[in-house]
Every structure is written in C-alpha cells, then in structure tokens.
Design a protein around this motif. Structure first.
Motif: not given
Lengths: 364, 367, 285
Positions: A174-176, A201-202, A312-314, B36-37, B165, B167, B170-171, B193, B199-200, B233-234, B237, B239
């Motif tokens: 899970d991403p979290k 790949h990350d 794009e916002n980050t 989240a999931t 995909l 990394y 994805r970007e 998630p 954001l982007s 908090s979620y 990025y 956090t």
C-alpha cells in the motif's frame, strides 16, 4: 556475508545453435562487483535486463557466458541452494501451511539446526523485523508488508547467507506503508551489514536504499555510483534524465566561438568554462536539471525568454514546462512564485550547474 | 451540468464502503478521488460510471438521472489499472474499436482521421500496426487511454491508470495527461492513492477515508485549507508533521507550546482559540536546515535517517520523542545521529482541534 | 443479484424442482408409509427407518460401501497427484497427455460395465485368459476378491484421470517464485511438495476428494453389469441394495434407506470439506 562479482556475463534466451548475428542478448558483457556488507541497487527501466541479472546471481538461470563469483569462488555452475543467496520476490512468498514462526524457522530446520538454536535465531530475526507479536499467527491473515518481512526474514535468519536479493519488494505494498517499509529495509541492511542487492525501476526506492546504485539499460551497465554522483555527474544524457524528478533537460547545441548555439538563441560562456571544454568537438548536448534553472519574470544577463506551457503542482514547488519554438524545458519554480500559462519568463542556466555531453558521453 | 451524486451509500456484504457521499462535478473539471486502499474512492468511481449500482442515492449526468442506466447505455469511457486492450487487434484497431461500434456511424476516413489524431497526441503513431503484446507497458496503457479519448464521450473515468507503470513513465505521463485530458472538455474522474497525481493534474480533489468524503473542492482550496487533520496529513507530499500543543499564557501573550523550543505566539488570534489543546501541522517542505529569515522557530533535533530521492532529500529526525520529516530540495547525505538545527516557518502552520480534528485556523494568510 | 438475473434462473429452478425436489418429497412420503405393491399406504412414522437401521443386509452393504469408497480415495487421490506431477508442463506432450487422460472420462458408466463384463467373461474374456498364464483361476462370478478388485480397478482406471486433470490445472497456477524460494531455503524435494505444492493444491484437492467420494458412494452400473452384485452379495453396494428393495416393491423400506443414504453422503461430504479446509493452515499451532 560476502562479496558478489559478475565477470563478463552475457546471456541470450535464444538457442545456442542460432547463428551469432541473429541472437539478441538480454544482457551483454557485464562486469559488476558488489562489496561485502554493502547496500546496493540495480536500477533500470522495464525490459532492461534486471530480472535476467537477478536470476543469474541467484542461480535460477545459467548465463550463456561469464562467471559469477561469491567471495572469489566461482559459483556459476552451483544451484541456488549451494550459493546461499536468498531472495525476496515481487509478490510475497510465504508458506501458507506454517505459522510465522515456522516460516522463519524453515531454512534453519532444513539445515538440521538443533531446535534450541532455531528458537533463538527466529526470535532475534522476529525482533529485528517487528514480527514478534505475530509469531503464532498464520501468515494468510497478515498484510502484504508483513508477508514481505517474513520473506526477508527467511533470508536473513541463516548465518551463512551470502547475499539477499530484493526484486521490486514494494510492488504490492500500500502506498501509505511504502515509506515505512522502505526505511525498515534500509535499517535492517545497516544493522546487519549483510550484502543486499535491490532491484527496481523506481529511483526513489533505489536511491533511498542503496549506497551504491548500478544503472542498467538494454542489458548493459551504464553507470555505477552513489546517489549523489548519479545526480551531479551523470555519465550520459540517459542517466541525467532517468535520475531526478523531473529528469535533466537535454538540449542539442553546438560550440561556436565563445558561445553555445541552440536553435534560435545562444548562451555566452565564461573563459573558465571555455577552458574546461577546450578540445571537444562542436556538436554537444547541454544538460541542466530543472531545479538548477533560474527563472525570473524580468530579463537579465545571459537569460533566454521562454513561454509557460504546462504547470504541474507538487506542493513544495511547481514543475513548469516552458516552450520556445520546438524546444521544451522543464524547470522547478518556487511555490511562492505566481505562474500562469502563456506568461513569458526569462531562464538562466548557471554554468556551475550545467553538464555537457558529446556522443552520449559526459564531457563535464 | 456535469456529474452529480446525491447521498450515495454502498455496502459489500455487511461492510459499508460508502457512507452518504454527495458531490457535484462541473463540466471541464478534472477530479481526483484521493484516498488509501479501501477508502471508497474506487467504488465511487465505479458507481459514477455505472459499473456498480449504489444501494441508495442518485447519480445524474447533465441533470438527468442515470442511476439505473446500465454502463453500456451511458456512453462513458473507462481506463483501468491493468492494461486492458484487445490482444488480437492492432493498436490502430484497438483505438478504432469504440468508433466502429458507435451508434453515430463514423465513416472510414473519419475513423482513420480520429485514430491518427489521438495516436499522435499520445505518441503512438509509430506503432499503430503493432499488436498489444509487442509493445511496452507504457504503450499499452497509452493505447487504453487513446481508446477512451477517441470515443466520442463527455465523461472519462480512470482507475489508478499509472499504478502499474515504471516510475519514470509515470512522471512523464502525468504531465501529458494533464494536457491531453484537460483539452478534452467534459469531465474527467481519476481515482488514485497518490497525492502527487492529484496535485499535478487535477482541478478538483475529493479526499476519502473509511467510506466518507471528508473534503471536496478545488485543488488549491483542498490543498491550502485541508479541513481535517486526516486530509492535511494524507494530502501532503511526503507528509505533514503533526504535533500536540498546549495553550500557554505568559505576561499577557498567548503561545501554543509544543516543546520548550517549539512555541508559537498566537496572541493575534487568541480569541479564536477556545480550547486548551491543539494539533499543529507543518508540511515537510516548510521545515529547513538553514534560513535567512529571523522569524523562524528553531529547535535542535537528532537525525535518524536521510533518504535521497533523486533530486530531493528526505530527512527523518527526532526532537523530544517526536518524529519529524523534512523535504530538502537538494541531494545531500547526512550521517545518522548528527544533531541539526531545524527551522520551522511559523507562517506555515495548520492548527487543528484535538477533539474534532477540524481545521481551526492557519497561521498564514494568502499572500 | 439484479432482478433480471433471477429471471434467467427460472428455467433452471423449474427443471431442478421437477427433477430433484418433487422426487425427493415423494421419497420422504414413501419412507413414512407402509406400502406394498398396489395396496393402500398406511402411515407408520419412523418404523421403516428403524427397520432399515436394524437390517443386517443394509448394514453390511453400508460397511462394504464405506470400505470401497475409502479405498478409492486412498488410491485415486495420491495416484492422481502423482500423474499430474509427472505430466509435462509445456511443449507438445501436453496436448497428447491431456487427450490420453481424457479418454476414460468420456466413456459412460454402463459402457464401462459392459466392456468389463465382456473382458472378464470366463469363456471369452481376455482377462481370465491372461491370469491363466500364471495358473490363476480368475472368475468374477465365483471369487469375491476377483469381483471386488475388478470393480475397484475399473473405477481407478475410469476416474483417476479426473483427479489428475484437476491437480494438473492446480499445479499450473502455482507461481514459480514459490519453488524458487523453497529451493533457496534449502528445502528437500519432499518438503517442497509438502509445504508448497500440497497447500497450493488444497482448493482443487477439496473438489477432487468430494467428487470422488460422492461418485464412488453412488457406484451402481459397474457391479450391476459385471456380476449383478455377486458373487453372493459381495459387490452389492448401497445403491444396489436400495434399488433391489424398490424393484421388489418395498417402497417404504426403499424410501427410508434412500433418505438415510442421502444423509450419510451429506454428512461425510461435510466432514471431508471441513477437514480439508482446516487441516494444516497453521491455524492450530
């Protein structure tokens, strides 16, 4: 733990009786050495040959040519078990019919260790991996992160394990939970000082886990170095682009007198800079990371006007795609700056942050 | 106009996954459903597009109720996490397939023109005659997206399309999708998630937790004013650091005290602070290791870990039993266990009630 | 389920009620009455059940049946797993083995029975001829063991391929990573089988065991056609016994024994299911 070496490893999945010119090699003449007790990563895009290399190290695949050495001993013809190389797979591999304790004890019991030492060793590993509370549970009820910890645990529980290979171990997490799991893996490596090779790949996962990152593309090693080196001294435009988010901007240019000429603008160069690139040919590629481009709404010395195309916002900053004719450049713009599409900004490329490449090789 | 959902409830077996969710999506919006999931975002997406039917509540497209209209009759497009294409058709035929079965009855040259135009946009022109299994994962997913775009529909739904995909791909696709889907008009609904996706790309964001839509609004609004501590908090990025703080009165001045060193003067909004205890949130990139400013809160912390992320570094450190995360926009490696001075921007704090967990105020005003 | 789905189920439900529900109700009705031939039925409560359960012939048939079904499971399941493990995983051999294994499954029960009868006839069959070479007097209508073992062998030949095919499908779905991990963990071939293959095969094995148990418990055509349940009553299995009673118009007895029969199948199927689902899940440790 041990030192792992690949010596001129090549591998093709084509049958040996095929004429040499028709064979496609998944990996070719790889020479890599991973030091004892180090944390390493093998990083590359999908289809770059990572999995092939991994299987060659673990012994699940026999390379067409070359040798695998563990502590200078040739293990190329040995089975995975004889090599003592453990592996954590992309998807959690646990023995469903055993509880967590028995899972961790399995490799030890296979070695015929006395039950008392098994117990002690498993307790130790469970503590390192925060699994003490689950020891009597069946693994089926744990989440993917905990199952991956069990997989890892089976690798590190044996004292004689030469190395642990991790094959994209965070894929199904899970991403979290990814962040904490990432840090856990790193901490375990640091504490135990076991040789580990993390395949992914990350770039986030590779760079956060490893002190030493090997980048592979099309079955060939393209650069091996620390995360800092890969960021500041990429060996080729590909690495410049592949490492960092967003990747390095690569612009074709040519050296004319004291200027770098681009499609429809040119940049003046300082005498120091010129002296450093003396002797290179005229056709170059300039590489600059988005975070090093200086952006201003006002023109300045040696700046180039670009138009804002995509924003794009980050959160922490904006990633702005600028266009000028057919050129596209990405830059990081501070969050405090107000940006709108269609605006004209003046971009400066600080000389100390610029990389120059020639024929896909780094010049400076 | 657009899509509206009223009081959507949905349970699987006895487990409620959506609890009375309502939202209105305007035409031209790119909506990200974030969570989240298991938070309910994918279920809502599937209900909005018609794959799933709600237990109660209504879904309206452009003001017309469609709750009971099956998905085949809704004229919507969907892109899944798995790369779903017809394996026996070329990339061209894959993209053309929705046009061929469309009731509009496109002419051959018209289909050809649309397919080539969409393929051009997604960088698929060179591989139109290939079959899905011959192309890369990124190209497969681009094909699925192209198929959705080629279809003449106002509503596009995407369920974590970038999850499988690489990394780097994805970007790249994030930037492209923002442009391509943004030009399309209509409504784009995107479940993910990943806060970075929201954001982007998006114009609007809805945050889900345990089946509830905790906040929905424009991207800037949700990001700058996360109404609940959970949202903040979620939706940050990496956090948001959350600290417990107490109100302390000292010589007519009011302070919010987290620790000896971390104390913020809040005298100017003292009348808004009725409770004794608060939660203070600060995003990771609003902590610094150096500063030119004199108004920063500074405190000593022990570094536990520094993580290089390519172009940035995440620092994890500890101060009086609390854990903090800092995002630095440079690549540095600190040895562990070093003591660092951390600067916190007092104008970048979020104050949340400890009891309701709702946003009480922010210490900064929009400039 | 949406309303339309129910609509589609209606034909199936109607058919099912005609073919299963109504006969079942009729049988229950019979089992509670004393009926003989054409005479008017008298309600007798559970008397028929008491009679059945005290009938030595029924109990003997039941015992015979239990032993037979157990033998079938003990032999067919491990043999099926063994065949599945030995089958090629890829290449041209796959199709060939599948066809080869599929052939017995395509032959109906009664045909199998008739084939067996022809093959085992004392005057013309090849089987007695074969055993004669070893000076063994093979005769299904005289020797009890010959009859039982012949039926047993027929069943193994007929139905082991089903278990094998189920297991083969199950084996194909086990990811390679599990075997690789076991190899790396230093597991022996037996341990790999015990802790990887067998647990991963559990779902298909449950289906296989249940199918084979229920089917073998209903065995009817083969003993009937081979020896008519003989010699004596040596191959009179439960279904044969019940059918005999019905044929002799003892409908009350036949009804009661049918219900008891059904009850036994359900109870044992449930027990097997529970046992196989829970065994070795790491739960009880």
């Amino acid at each position: 733990m041990a030192r792992i070496q690949l010596k001129t490893i090549s591998h093709t999945y084509h049958p040996p009786d095929l004429p040499e010119e028709e064979k496609a090699y998944a990996v070719s003449s790889l020479d890599i050495s991973w030091g004892d007790g180090t944390s390493n990563a093998l990083l590359g895009p999908s289809g770059c040959g990572k999995t092939t290399i991994l299987n060659i190290i673990s012994g699940l695949l026999q390379p067409t040519a070359g040798q695998v050495l563990v502590d200078d001993q040739d293990v190329t013809r040995l089975s995975p078990r004889q090599r003592r190389i453990a592996q954590v797979f992309q998807f959690p591999v646990v023995y469903d019919s055993m509880n967590v304790f028995d899972n961790l004890a399995f490799p030890l019991r296979n070695q015929g260790l006395p039950e008392q030492s098994v117990r002690k060793k498993v307790q130790e590993v469970a503590e390192i991996l925060d699994l003490q509370d689950y020891l009597t549970n069946p693994p089926a009820k744990l989440n993917a992160a905990e199952k991956q910890k069990i997989s890892l645990g089976r690798g590190i529980v044996r004292e004689d394990t030469a190395a642990v290979l991790l094959d994209e171990p965070l894929t199904v997490i899970d991403p979290k939970l990814k962040g904490s799991m990432r840090r856990k893996l790193r901490q375990v490596q640091r504490d135990l000082q076991k040789t580990m090779i993390y395949v992914t790949h990350d770039q986030h996962e590779a760079l956060t886990f490893a002190d030493d990152v090997t980048i592979v593309k099309d079955g060939r090693l393209v650069q091996k170095g620390s995360p800092e080196e890969l960021h500041s001294e990429p060996a080729s435009p590909f690495i410049g682009y592949f490492i960092g988010s967003p990747g390095m901007n690569i612009l074709g240019c040519s050296l004319k007198g004291e200027e770098l000429r681009f499609q429809d603008f040119s940049l003046g160069l300082s005498p120091e800079f010129l002296s450093r690139i003396r002797g290179t040919g005229p056709d170059l590629q300039l590489g600059i990371r988005p975070e090093f481009i200086r952006v201003s709404p006002e023109p300045g010395e040696n700046t180039v006007p670009f138009e804002v195309a995509v924003i794009e916002n980050t959160g922490a900053y904006w990633v702005v795609t600028y266009v000028k004719e057919s050129l596209r450049i990405k830059a990081r713009v501070p969050e405090s700056m107000r940006v709108q599409e269609g605006q004209k900004h003046y971009l400066a490329f600080p000389e100390d942050r610029v990389n120059l490449f020639q024929n896909e090789q780094r010049v400076i | 106009m657009g899509i509206s959902a009223h009081n959507i409830c949905k349970s699987f077996e006895t487990l409620p996954v959506l609890k009375n969710v309502s939202l209105d999506i305007e035409d031209g919006a790119f909506v990200t459903l974030l969570g989240a999931t298991g938070a309910g975002k994918t279920t809502l997406l599937r209900i909005l597009c018609g794959i799933e039917r709600p237990d109660s509540g209504r879904v309206l497209y452009d003001g017309t109720e469609v709750t009971k209209v099956p998905v085949q009759k809704r004229n919507v497009a969907m892109v899944y996490q798995e790369f779903i294409n017809y394996p026996s058709m070329t990339i061209f035929e894959n993209i053309a397939s929705p046009l061929r079965i469309s009731k509009t009855g496109y002419s051959k040259p018209e289909i050809d023109r649309r397919v080539r135009q969409t393929a051009e946009m997604l960088g698929l022109s060179a591989i139109l005659s290939h079959y899905p299994e011959e192309v890369s994962g990124g190209q497969k997913q681009r094909t699925a997206i192209a198929r959705a775009l080629a279809k003449d529909t106002k509503f596009i739904f995407l369920d974590e399309p970038l999850a499988n995909l690489d990394y780097k791909l994805r970007e790249e696709l994030r930037g492209e999708l923002k442009t391509i889907l943004g030009q399309k008009g209509g409504v784009v609904v995107y479940a993910t998630p990943e806060p970075v996706d929201a954001l982007s790309m998006s114009t609007h964001v809805g945050y889900f937790e345990a089946g509830e839509l905790l906040q929905y609004g424009e991207l800037e609004e949700v990001y700058r004013h996360p109404r609940q501590v959970e949202v903040g908090s979620y939706f940050s990025y990496p956090t948001m650091n959350i600290m417990e703080a107490k109100i302390v009165q000292d010589q007519g001045r009011t302070h919010l005290r987290v620790s000896e060193a971390i104390s913020v003067e809040v005298t100017s909004f003292a009348d808004e602070l009725k409770e004794q205890e608060y939660l203070v949130g600060v995003r990771a990139y609003n902590l610094h290791t150096h500063t030119d400013r004199t108004d920063m809160i500074s405190f000593q912390a022990t570094l536990e870990l520094s993580e290089e992320l390519g172009s940035d570094t995440e620092l994890h450190f500890r101060h009086e039993g609390m854990r903090f995360v800092m995002l630095m926009q440079e690549v540095v490696r600190y040895p562990p266990d070093t003591t660092v001075t951390v600067y916190m921007d007092p104008k970048r704090l979020f104050l949340y009630s400890k009891t309701t967990r709702g946003l009480v105020l922010k210490t900064f005003r929009e400039e | 389920m949406s309303n339309r789905a129910w609509l589609f189920l209606i034909p199936a439900l109607v058919l099912l009620s005609i073919s299963a529900f109504i006969p079942l109700m009729t049988v229950i009705n019979y089992s509670l009455h004393y009926i003989f031939a054409g005479s008017a039925p008298t309600y007798v409560g559970f008397e028929n059940y008491v009679e059945v359960l005290n009938d030595p012939a029924f109990l003997k048939a039941l015992g015979r049946q239990m032993v037979f079904s157990l033998m079938i499971l003990v032999v067919e399941v491990p043999l099926g797993i063994g065949i599945a493990l030995a089958m090629p995983r890829k290449g041209k051999g796959v199709a060939l083995t599948l066809v080869f294994l599929g052939i017995p499954l395509l032959i109906p029960f009664n045909v199998v029975g008739i084939i067996a009868r022809v093959f085992t006839q004392s005057s013309i069959g090849v089987v007695p001829e074969f055993f004669a070479l070893f000076n063994y007097d093979y005769n299904v209508s005289l020797h009890t063991t010959d009859a039982i073992l012949t039926i047993f062998f027929l069943d193994v030949w007929h139905w082991t391929p089903l278990v094998a095919l189920l297991c083969y499908a199950g084996l194909q779905s086990i990811p390679d990573a599990f075997y690789q991990a076991a190899q790396i963990d230093g597991a022996s071939a037996w341990k790999t089988f015990r802790y990887v293959t067998l647990p991963k095969l559990r779902p298909v094995l449950i289906i296989g065991v249940l199918l084979r148990f229920m089917d073998s418990f209903k065995i009817y055509a083969e003993p009937l056609l081979l020896t008519g349940g003989g010699p004596g009553d040596a191959t009179t299995f439960l279904s044969l016994h019940v059918a005999r009673k019905a044929e002799s118009y003892e409908l009350g007895y036949a009804g009661a024994s049918s219900i008891i029969y059904l009850f036994i199948v359900i109870v044992f199927s449930y027990l097997f299911f529970q046992l196989l689902t829970n065994i070795g899940t790491g739960e009880n440790k």
